[in-house]
Design a protein around this motif. Sequence first.
Motif, PDB file in Angstrom:
ATOM      1  N   LEU A 198      -5.601 -17.146 -23.029  1.00  0.00           N
ATOM      2  CA  LEU A 198      -4.310 -17.158 -22.350  1.00  0.00           C
ATOM      3  C   LEU A 198      -3.213 -17.170 -23.396  1.00  0.00           C
ATOM      4  CD1 LEU A 198      -2.494 -17.497 -19.809  1.00  0.00           C
ATOM      5  CD2 LEU A 198      -2.831 -19.977 -20.057  1.00  0.00           C
ATOM      6  N   ILE A 199      -2.192 -16.356 -23.187  1.00  0.00           N
ATOM      7  CA  ILE A 199      -1.041 -16.310 -24.081  1.00  0.00           C
ATOM      8  C   ILE A 199       0.204 -16.660 -23.278  1.00  0.00           C
ATOM      9  CG2 ILE A 199       0.369 -14.862 -25.584  1.00  0.00           C
ATOM     10  CD1 ILE A 199      -2.238 -13.202 -26.040  1.00  0.00           C
ATOM     11  N   MET A 219       5.920 -15.494 -33.597  1.00  0.00           N
ATOM     12  CA  MET A 219       5.730 -16.816 -34.178  1.00  0.00           C
ATOM     13  C   MET A 219       5.250 -17.726 -33.049  1.00  0.00           C
ATOM     14  SD  MET A 219       6.636 -16.498 -37.351  1.00  0.00           S
ATOM     15  CE  MET A 219       6.866 -18.177 -37.933  1.00  0.00           C
ATOM     16  N   GLY A 220       4.466 -18.734 -33.382  1.00  0.00           N
ATOM     17  CA  GLY A 220       3.971 -19.655 -32.379  1.00  0.00           C
ATOM     18  C   GLY A 220       2.839 -20.496 -32.908  1.00  0.00           C
ATOM     19  N   TYR A 221       1.961 -20.918 -32.006  1.00  0.00           N
ATOM     20  CA  TYR A 221       0.845 -21.778 -32.392  1.00  0.00           C
ATOM     21  C   TYR A 221      -0.253 -21.678 -31.343  1.00  0.00           C
ATOM     22  CZ  TYR A 221       3.063 -24.844 -28.970  1.00  0.00           C
ATOM     23  OH  TYR A 221       3.618 -25.347 -27.822  1.00  0.00           O
ATOM     24  N   TRP A 222      -1.444 -22.107 -31.727  1.00  0.00           N
ATOM     25  CA  TRP A 222      -2.565 -22.211 -30.793  1.00  0.00           C
ATOM     26  C   TRP A 222      -2.604 -23.654 -30.298  1.00  0.00           C
ATOM     27  CZ3 TRP A 222      -5.697 -18.452 -28.883  1.00  0.00           C
ATOM     28  CH2 TRP A 222      -5.599 -17.193 -29.483  1.00  0.00           C
ATOM     29  N   SER A 223      -2.489 -23.859 -28.969  1.00  0.00           N
ATOM     30  CA  SER A 223      -2.541 -25.224 -28.433  1.00  0.00           C
ATOM     31  C   SER A 223      -3.987 -25.704 -28.307  1.00  0.00           C
ATOM     32  CB  SER A 223      -1.817 -25.333 -27.096  1.00  0.00           C
ATOM     33  OG  SER A 223      -2.487 -24.594 -26.111  1.00  0.00           O
ATOM     34  N   ASP A 224      -4.910 -24.780 -28.158  1.00  0.00           N
ATOM     35  CA  ASP A 224      -6.349 -25.042 -28.285  1.00  0.00           C
ATOM     36  C   ASP A 224      -7.017 -23.702 -28.602  1.00  0.00           C
ATOM     37  OD1 ASP A 224      -7.160 -23.667 -25.866  1.00  0.00           O
ATOM     38  OD2 ASP A 224      -6.869 -25.471 -24.685  1.00  0.00           O
ATOM     39  N   VAL A 252       0.531 -20.038 -27.816  1.00  0.00           N
ATOM     40  CA  VAL A 252       1.897 -20.208 -27.322  1.00  0.00           C
ATOM     41  C   VAL A 252       2.829 -19.473 -28.281  1.00  0.00           C
ATOM     42  CG1 VAL A 252       3.731 -21.837 -26.738  1.00  0.00           C
ATOM     43  CG2 VAL A 252       1.323 -22.471 -26.356  1.00  0.00           C
ATOM     44  N   ILE A 253       3.473 -18.436 -27.777  1.00  0.00           N
ATOM     45  CA  ILE A 253       4.455 -17.693 -28.560  1.00  0.00           C
ATOM     46  C   ILE A 253       5.800 -18.375 -28.352  1.00  0.00           C
ATOM     47  CG2 ILE A 253       5.696 -15.495 -28.737  1.00  0.00           C
ATOM     48  CD1 ILE A 253       2.988 -14.157 -27.899  1.00  0.00           C
ATOM     49  N   THR A 296       3.946 -20.776 -36.710  1.00  0.00           N
ATOM     50  CA  THR A 296       3.489 -19.902 -37.778  1.00  0.00           C
ATOM     51  C   THR A 296       3.373 -18.483 -37.243  1.00  0.00           C
ATOM     52  OG1 THR A 296       1.147 -20.268 -37.266  1.00  0.00           O
ATOM     53  CG2 THR A 296       2.166 -21.765 -38.861  1.00  0.00           C
ATOM     54  N   TYR A 297       3.132 -17.556 -38.136  1.00  0.00           N
ATOM     55  CA  TYR A 297       2.844 -16.185 -37.718  1.00  0.00           C
ATOM     56  C   TYR A 297       1.602 -16.241 -36.839  1.00  0.00           C
ATOM     57  CZ  TYR A 297       0.843 -11.549 -37.927  1.00  0.00           C
ATOM     58  OH  TYR A 297       0.294 -10.349 -37.576  1.00  0.00           O
ATOM     59  N   ILE A 298       1.692 -15.638 -35.658  1.00  0.00           N
ATOM     60  CA  ILE A 298       0.556 -15.695 -34.728  1.00  0.00           C
ATOM     61  C   ILE A 298       0.085 -14.305 -34.306  1.00  0.00           C
ATOM     62  CG2 ILE A 298       1.905 -15.914 -32.606  1.00  0.00           C
ATOM     63  CD1 ILE A 298      -0.184 -18.068 -31.737  1.00  0.00           C
ATOM     64  N   GLY A 299       0.883 -13.273 -34.588  1.00  0.00           N
ATOM     65  CA  GLY A 299       0.460 -11.923 -34.222  1.00  0.00           C
ATOM     66  C   GLY A 299       1.627 -10.965 -34.103  1.00  0.00           C
ATOM     67  N   ASP A 300       1.344  -9.829 -33.483  1.00  0.00           N
ATOM     68  CA  ASP A 300       2.302  -8.737 -33.390  1.00  0.00           C
ATOM     69  C   ASP A 300       2.299  -8.119 -32.002  1.00  0.00           C
ATOM     70  OD1 ASP A 300       3.039  -8.424 -36.281  1.00  0.00           O
ATOM     71  OD2 ASP A 300       0.892  -8.043 -36.465  1.00  0.00           O
TER      72      ASP A 300
END
Length: 164
Positions: A4-5, A32-37, A42-43, A83-87
């Motif tokens: 899920l994003i 930019m974002g983070y992985w909550s799990d 989360v972007i 942090t950088y999370i993707g594109d």
Amino acid sequence: MPKLIWIPESVVEAMLKDAILWHDLETGGTFMGYWSDTNVAVITKMIDGGSEATRTRNSFSPDREWEQSEIDRHYHASGRIDTYIGDWHTHPNAQSGDPSWTDRRCLKTIIRSPEARAPRPVMILLCGGPENWQPHAWVGQLKRRAFFFEGVETTAAAISTYKS
């Protein structure tokens, strides 16, 4: 478990605005974002391609120097949380939302790049055109194949929006 994003409505609006502006060329940006799990990303911010980005009918390349400075700036402004999370990028007039061979190669490069620190990068493809852009979300990761070869496995992800 499905991926899920979470993405802010304002980021979706900015992506669509850029996609409509460059509708016949590929365009894109960085998240930019983070992985909550392990299954939920989360972007928090989208960084556009920059003024020196290269956009053609079949490819997009961001202004790397500008993009890196924006990533660094947002990383520090977030207290080193985001942090950088993707594109993301567009595929004008595409019939499929599947990542192309070039997209898979890009994911592999990101995963193998120590400075990216993104072993599971998010990639969102906007496919279609000005009146009907459709988002398709993917998460990439390396998968060992026969012998010593590594390939990229892309897993479809659901997208949910939130107000920021």
